[in-house]
Design a protein around this motif. Sequence first.
Motif: not given
Length: 328
Positions: A66-67, A82-84, A88-89, A91-96
């Motif tokens: 979940l980073q 690749n999440l790494s 930030k933008t 990753l924030r969108e993908l966190r949903q």
Amino acid sequence: MNRTKEALLEVKGLKKHFPYKKGMFSKETGSVRAVDGLDFTVYRGETLGIVGESGCGKSTTGQLILQLLEPTEGEIWFEGKNLSSLNKTDLRELRQHLQMIFQDPYSSLNPRMRVEDIVSEPLRIHGLYQGKELRERVVALLRLVGLDEHHLSRHPHEFSGGQRQRIGIARALALNPSLIVCDEPVSALDVSIQSQVLNLLKKLQKELGLTYIFIAHGLPAVKHISDRIAVMYLGKIVELAERDELFANPSHPYTEALLSAVPIPDPTQRKERIILQGDLPNPANPPSGCHFHTRCPYVQDLCRQKAPELTTRSAGHVVACHFPLGHE
């Protein structure tokens, strides 16, 4: 089994080492190898169970996916990204699409917030709903987990443990995630409530097409909900197989010991319990060779000298053992 072979998540060489310091000048003297080289795939629509003793690294694995923690080494690929490597933008969108259900429903909910605010918070943060539509969405989520509109104005302390976990599940569902990491979501609940929550998770998975990583230290809950099971020991996966295959044909001595502790419903039947000698070794200074050799009843010289690699025993069944059970 409700599963396609489409890979949703791929973990490659994942490691997380926590450095520790000693002395007056806080000099770094070593590191705790919480996760020490994981490779596995989670397929869309399945539940992958991760089981092992406390301290084996399973919860840390969930946080890495979940980073919430940054990996020391390795890659985590989610839906081909690749999440790494994401900014930030992105990753924030993908966190949903990546959410978590926490272990303790008492501490994971803010006691000062009303249920309506707890469940709506992810939606407000991502700016997805406002006003009347936001409230309607929250009500729909509560009904989905077996609660109702009259619960909106209440605070967490007014609910039982099982109801609090349902609120946590509703919050995790708010953003329509693809993958939910369930970090021991029933271990803090009464036994009579555990099956209700597990059945709810299975029902939601079927209705919403969810994918779960289900983390637990006990095999009964993992068996009830999982399609495949990965067994972890001291930061490594020692065995991974389809659920029924793992229970019928365990290949690693550690898996065999875990299975021997599972209660049998029939009191007239007896099962020999395998008691492992000693405690889980210190992950800051793991044993040489196979990490399990200090507690293994079948240990041989090779086990003390060389670390085994994951090898295929049969289709979909891999084990890290020089002398797997049933080996000719």
